[in-house]
Design an enzyme around this catalytic site. Structure first.
Site, short mmCIF file in Angstrom:
data_model
loop_
_atom_site.label_atom_id
_atom_site.label_comp_id
_atom_site.label_asym_id
_atom_site.label_seq_id
_atom_site.Cartn_x
_atom_site.Cartn_y
_atom_site.Cartn_z
N SER A 127 1.14 -1.00 -0.02
CA SER A 127 0.05 0.21 -0.07
C SER A 127 0.93 1.25 -0.44
O SER A 127 0.34 2.64 -0.71
CB SER A 127 -1.19 -0.13 0.97
N GLU A 171 -10.12 -8.93 3.37
CA GLU A 171 -10.45 -7.80 2.95
C GLU A 171 -11.72 -7.28 2.45
O GLU A 171 -12.11 -8.20 1.27
CB GLU A 171 -9.19 -6.92 1.80
#
Length: 261
Positions: free
Chosen positions: A43, A179
């Site tokens: 990320s 997720e």
């Protein structure tokens, strides 16, 4: 005391696991021991690299940032993301997972994918590297899927997610990240698995939760996902402090006599 995979696994059904991302030694040292887990997430390609997705970050970049985090954090359990394109088959996955272990002090590596990744997970674990799974909304697949889409809203998707989770557990994964999965489905997966589940945008019934630190601290402001709770207005605080510094320099209020040699 250093957090271990056995300690994390013993928390399942007893105590929630806390996790946050970090990408450098400074912030890793601030987070160390405050959270059970620190993830060196790909990320960072979006949060700090300014890119549109996670796909372009390289193995070498991930190793560099993992080394930095390992310098700063000595007690939290450290997980490193395997970047896109670094585990396309079992042979490649083992080679690059071993490279992470040889060049960093990471406690585990994480890769995205379900049943189709099970043989890679099995092969990596066989070589003595701890593996964390990741199913549901998988950022490395976002471009091919046309965006970031919540999973598990249909019976077919829910059934596939459960099969994927069980396959990854059976292959030897130590934990699994869920997720962007519908809460009812993530709850079901958590109950079926013996290993802990770490949720992000998947409801409160997971065995733990993770957030990207720049999201939760209010530094990343391009957008705010629904699942993010901001615990600090970091960007505003930084900007106000910087404005004060600029004013002090221009007015010759800084440096003072006490701050001069």
């Amino acid at each position: 005391m250093k957090m271990t995979i056995h300690t994390l696994q013993s928390k399942k059904g007893v105590e929630k696991i806390t996790a946050v991302t970090a990408y450098d030694a400074l912030f890793a040292s601030l987070f160390d021991a405050q959270t059970d887990v620190i993830l060196v997430g790909d990320s960072l390609n979006m949060s700090f690299g300014g890119k549109e997705d996670t796909l372009s970050i390289t193995l070498e970049e991930m190793i560099y940032h993992t080394k930095s985090v390992c310098i700063g954090a000595k007690k939290s359990f450290i997980i490193a993301d395997m970047p896109f394109g670094s585990y396309q088959n079992s042979k490649m996955a083992v080679k690059n997972a071993l490279k992470f272990y040889q060049k960093t002090s990471a406690d585990a590596i994480k890769l995205e994918g379900g049943k189709e990744r099970s043989e890679s997970v099995r092969a990596i674990v066989k070589e003595g590297v701890a593996v964390i799974g990741h199913i549901g909304l998988m950022p490395q697949f976002a471009r091919s899927e046309g965006g970031y889409k919540i999973k598990g809203r249909s019976e077919k998707e829910a059934s596939k997610l459960i099969d994927d989770a069980l396959a990854i557990e059976d292959a030897g994964a130590s934990m699994i990240v869920l997720e962007g999965i519908a809460s009812e489905v993530s709850n079901h997966i958590t109950q079926k698995l013996k290993i802990p589940t770490i949720g992000i945008g998947s409801g409160k019934k997971c065995d733990g939760q993770i957030l990207v630190w720049s999201d939760m601290m209010g530094f990343f402001q391009r957008f705010k996902p629904k699942f993010v709770r901001r615990y600090l207005d970091g960007a505003t605080l930084i900007q106000e402090a910087l404005q004060k510094y600029v004013q002090d320099v221009k007015s010759e209020n800084f440096p003072s006599l006490e701050e001069s040699y």
